[in-house]
Scaffold this active site. Sequence first.
Site, PDB file in Angstrom:
ATOM      1  N   VAL A 160      12.060 -12.497   0.425  1.00  0.00           N
ATOM      2  CA  VAL A 160      11.249 -11.279   0.253  1.00  0.00           C
ATOM      3  C   VAL A 160      11.133 -10.904  -1.218  1.00  0.00           C
ATOM      4  O   VAL A 160      10.053 -10.550  -1.696  1.00  0.00           O
ATOM      5  CB  VAL A 160      11.827 -10.106   1.078  1.00  0.00           C
ATOM      6  CG1 VAL A 160      11.155  -8.785   0.699  1.00  0.00           C
ATOM      7  CG2 VAL A 160      11.639 -10.377   2.561  1.00  0.00           C
ATOM      8  N   ARG A 161      12.205 -11.024  -1.962  1.00  0.00           N
ATOM      9  CA  ARG A 161      12.118 -10.606  -3.361  1.00  0.00           C
ATOM     10  C   ARG A 161      11.431 -11.664  -4.237  1.00  0.00           C
ATOM     11  O   ARG A 161      10.448 -11.377  -4.908  1.00  0.00           O
ATOM     12  CB  ARG A 161      13.513 -10.292  -3.917  1.00  0.00           C
ATOM     13  CG  ARG A 161      14.080  -8.960  -3.486  1.00  0.00           C
ATOM     14  CD  ARG A 161      13.193  -7.747  -3.761  1.00  0.00           C
ATOM     15  NE  ARG A 161      12.281  -7.873  -4.881  1.00  0.00           N
ATOM     16  CZ  ARG A 161      11.430  -6.923  -5.262  1.00  0.00           C
ATOM     17  NH1 ARG A 161      11.360  -5.772  -4.602  1.00  0.00           N
ATOM     18  NH2 ARG A 161      10.633  -7.101  -6.287  1.00  0.00           N
ATOM     19  N   TYR A 170      18.944  -6.534  -7.765  1.00  0.00           N
ATOM     20  CA  TYR A 170      19.101  -7.936  -8.217  1.00  0.00           C
ATOM     21  C   TYR A 170      20.534  -8.242  -8.621  1.00  0.00           C
ATOM     22  O   TYR A 170      20.983  -9.386  -8.521  1.00  0.00           O
ATOM     23  CB  TYR A 170      18.108  -8.281  -9.340  1.00  0.00           C
ATOM     24  CG  TYR A 170      16.747  -8.551  -8.770  1.00  0.00           C
ATOM     25  CD1 TYR A 170      15.908  -7.507  -8.431  1.00  0.00           C
ATOM     26  CD2 TYR A 170      16.324  -9.838  -8.472  1.00  0.00           C
ATOM     27  CE1 TYR A 170      14.673  -7.733  -7.851  1.00  0.00           C
ATOM     28  CE2 TYR A 170      15.099 -10.077  -7.883  1.00  0.00           C
ATOM     29  CZ  TYR A 170      14.275  -9.025  -7.579  1.00  0.00           C
ATOM     30  OH  TYR A 170      13.073  -9.257  -6.977  1.00  0.00           O
ATOM     31  N   GLY A 213       7.832 -12.592  -3.471  1.00  0.00           N
ATOM     32  CA  GLY A 213       6.993 -11.461  -3.878  1.00  0.00           C
ATOM     33  C   GLY A 213       6.806 -11.415  -5.389  1.00  0.00           C
ATOM     34  O   GLY A 213       5.693 -11.224  -5.881  1.00  0.00           O
ATOM     35  N   ASP A 214       7.894 -11.604  -6.117  1.00  0.00           N
ATOM     36  CA  ASP A 214       7.801 -11.555  -7.581  1.00  0.00           C
ATOM     37  C   ASP A 214       6.893 -12.669  -8.107  1.00  0.00           C
ATOM     38  O   ASP A 214       6.178 -12.489  -9.090  1.00  0.00           O
ATOM     39  CB  ASP A 214       9.196 -11.689  -8.207  1.00  0.00           C
ATOM     40  CG  ASP A 214      10.131 -10.561  -7.775  1.00  0.00           C
ATOM     41  OD1 ASP A 214       9.632  -9.465  -7.449  1.00  0.00           O
ATOM     42  OD2 ASP A 214      11.352 -10.783  -7.756  1.00  0.00           O
ATOM     43  N   HIS A 253       0.806  -1.223   0.000  1.00  0.00           N
ATOM     44  CA  HIS A 253       0.000   0.000   0.000  1.00  0.00           C
ATOM     45  C   HIS A 253       0.837   1.271   0.000  1.00  0.00           C
ATOM     46  O   HIS A 253       0.330   2.350   0.286  1.00  0.00           O
ATOM     47  CB  HIS A 253      -0.988  -0.031   1.173  1.00  0.00           C
ATOM     48  CG  HIS A 253      -1.971  -1.154   1.021  1.00  0.00           C
ATOM     49  ND1 HIS A 253      -2.038  -2.213   1.879  1.00  0.00           N
ATOM     50  CD2 HIS A 253      -2.874  -1.414   0.041  1.00  0.00           C
ATOM     51  CE1 HIS A 253      -2.954  -3.079   1.449  1.00  0.00           C
ATOM     52  NE2 HIS A 253      -3.479  -2.613   0.340  1.00  0.00           N
ATOM     53  N   GLY A 287       3.874  -9.955  -7.883  1.00  0.00           N
ATOM     54  CA  GLY A 287       4.519  -9.577  -9.145  1.00  0.00           C
ATOM     55  C   GLY A 287       3.691  -9.966 -10.358  1.00  0.00           C
ATOM     56  O   GLY A 287       3.680  -9.265 -11.371  1.00  0.00           O
TER      57      GLY A 287
HETATM   58  C1  HEM Z   1       0.984  -3.936  -5.542  1.00  0.00           C
HETATM   59  C2  HEM Z   1       1.854  -4.573  -4.852  1.00  0.00           C
HETATM   60  C3  HEM Z   1       1.692  -5.959  -4.295  1.00  0.00           C
HETATM   61  C4  HEM Z   1       0.657  -6.839  -4.406  1.00  0.00           C
HETATM   62  C5  HEM Z   1      -0.646  -6.670  -5.148  1.00  0.00           C
HETATM   63  C6  HEM Z   1       1.026  -8.026  -3.657  1.00  0.00           C
HETATM   64  C7  HEM Z   1       0.244  -9.138  -3.513  1.00  0.00           C
HETATM   65  C8  HEM Z   1       0.596 -10.300  -2.897  1.00  0.00           C
HETATM   66  C9  HEM Z   1      -0.252 -11.443  -2.696  1.00  0.00           C
HETATM   67  C10 HEM Z   1      -1.693 -11.570  -3.169  1.00  0.00           C
HETATM   68  C11 HEM Z   1       0.454 -12.373  -2.036  1.00  0.00           C
HETATM   69  C12 HEM Z   1      -0.067 -13.725  -1.515  1.00  0.00           C
HETATM   70  C13 HEM Z   1       0.346 -14.852  -2.395  1.00  0.00           C
HETATM   71  C14 HEM Z   1       0.226 -16.220  -1.746  1.00  0.00           C
HETATM   72  O1  HEM Z   1      -0.189 -16.346  -0.592  1.00  0.00           O
HETATM   73  O2  HEM Z   1       0.621 -17.164  -2.412  1.00  0.00           O
HETATM   74  C15 HEM Z   1       1.769 -11.824  -1.847  1.00  0.00           C
HETATM   75  C16 HEM Z   1       2.776 -12.491  -1.241  1.00  0.00           C
HETATM   76  C17 HEM Z   1       4.019 -11.963  -1.044  1.00  0.00           C
HETATM   77  N1  HEM Z   1       4.456 -10.700  -1.361  1.00  0.00           N
HETATM   78 FE1  HEM Z   1       3.368  -9.267  -2.200  1.00  0.00          FE
HETATM   79  N2  HEM Z   1       2.271  -7.851  -3.146  1.00  0.00           N
HETATM   80  C18 HEM Z   1       2.701  -6.604  -3.507  1.00  0.00           C
HETATM   81  C19 HEM Z   1       3.884  -6.011  -3.192  1.00  0.00           C
HETATM   82  C20 HEM Z   1       4.918  -6.661  -2.573  1.00  0.00           C
HETATM   83  C21 HEM Z   1       6.205  -6.066  -2.295  1.00  0.00           C
HETATM   84  C22 HEM Z   1       6.599  -4.642  -2.633  1.00  0.00           C
HETATM   85  C23 HEM Z   1       6.946  -7.048  -1.694  1.00  0.00           C
HETATM   86  C24 HEM Z   1       8.344  -6.999  -1.194  1.00  0.00           C
HETATM   87  C25 HEM Z   1       9.229  -6.119  -1.490  1.00  0.00           C
HETATM   88  C26 HEM Z   1       6.142  -8.242  -1.615  1.00  0.00           C
HETATM   89  C27 HEM Z   1       6.542  -9.449  -1.083  1.00  0.00           C
HETATM   90  C28 HEM Z   1       5.752 -10.565  -0.955  1.00  0.00           C
HETATM   91  C29 HEM Z   1       6.184 -11.824  -0.374  1.00  0.00           C
HETATM   92  C30 HEM Z   1       7.551 -12.140   0.194  1.00  0.00           C
HETATM   93  C31 HEM Z   1       5.101 -12.697  -0.434  1.00  0.00           C
HETATM   94  C32 HEM Z   1       5.076 -14.166   0.027  1.00  0.00           C
HETATM   95  C33 HEM Z   1       4.465 -14.326   1.388  1.00  0.00           C
HETATM   96  C34 HEM Z   1       4.403 -15.816   1.760  1.00  0.00           C
HETATM   97  O3  HEM Z   1       3.598 -16.528   1.197  1.00  0.00           O
HETATM   98  O4  HEM Z   1       5.205 -16.215   2.598  1.00  0.00           O
HETATM   99  N3  HEM Z   1       4.923  -7.965  -2.144  1.00  0.00           N
HETATM  100  N4  HEM Z   1       1.834 -10.562  -2.360  1.00  0.00           N
END
Ligand code: HEM
Length: 218
Positions: free
Chosen positions: A137-138, A61, A141-142, A33, A146
């Site tokens: 974390v990267r 990266y 997330g990707d 957010h 991503g």
């Molecule tokens: C608009 C931006 C973002 C959206 C819409 C988003 C959305 C999501 C969603 C839906 C998941 C859950 C996926 C799952 O449970 O399999 C997730 C997991 C995750 N995201 Fe994001 N994210 C965003 C930005 C970020 C950023 C900026 C980072 C880090 C720099 C990040 C790091 C992660 C990580 C590490 C997970 C894995 C969590 C886990 O299952 O252990 N995300 N994200």
Amino acid sequence: MSTTEQDRTDGATAAFSEAVKAASWEVHEHAEHSRYMQDLMAGRLDRAAYARLVAQQYFAYRDLEAASQRMADDPIGSRFVFPELYRLPALHADLDALLGRGWRSSIEPTPATAAYCGRLRDVAATDPGAYVAHHYVRYMGDLSGGQVIRRVVERTYDIADHAGTSFYVFDRVDPKAFKQQYRLRLDATPWTEPEKARIIDEVLLAYRLNTDVLAELA
Ligand code: HEM
């Protein structure tokens, strides 16, 4: 990544991946957010502003994947070295598409990116637990948000053939299956309790370093 005997866990250790996610979900929400991400996802940024994010990711990266290479011989770190995830070639291609081939001389790390890269070089490249934290974390997330970001960016900037979004395209892994295996590997790795606590701390720091980069871009 293939499932190995070592990746099958018993109930006693199975929860580490859940603990990491639970401990960091609040800071994830801050990253998701952040002003920059909200503007990007709402289509309010111009193409140049998107290119600035890609340029900062290039520096991060470069150092994260150099850390992977340093970990190749480490008994723990090497369990989290996945050349099939490497993003640097995709970032090169995206910067060619977004900024033209002379991009190397036109970009530099912002102060927040320099701080992030310093941590990647000094700590993630030398300490396996910290490396895994930054890696998680990267790439997790990707492979997660991503995939949503890619669709929005391609629509916003009318991008065809991933010319500028190949960073988000993982053609050597199935994101969902890979994430499941990754969590199993986190759970099956024989971390001590103090190591687990340090990894969680480093995950929180990695999020903060990422959020600082986004704040500077906003
Ligand atoms: C608009 C931006 C973002 C959206 C819409 C988003 C959305 C999501 C969603 C839906 C998941 C859950 C996926 C799952 O449970 O399999 C997730 C997991 C995750 N995201 Fe994001 N994210 C965003 C930005 C970020 C950023 C900026 C980072 C880090 C720099 C990040 C790091 C992660 C990580 C590490 C997970 C894995 C969590 C886990 O299952 O252990 N995300 N994200």
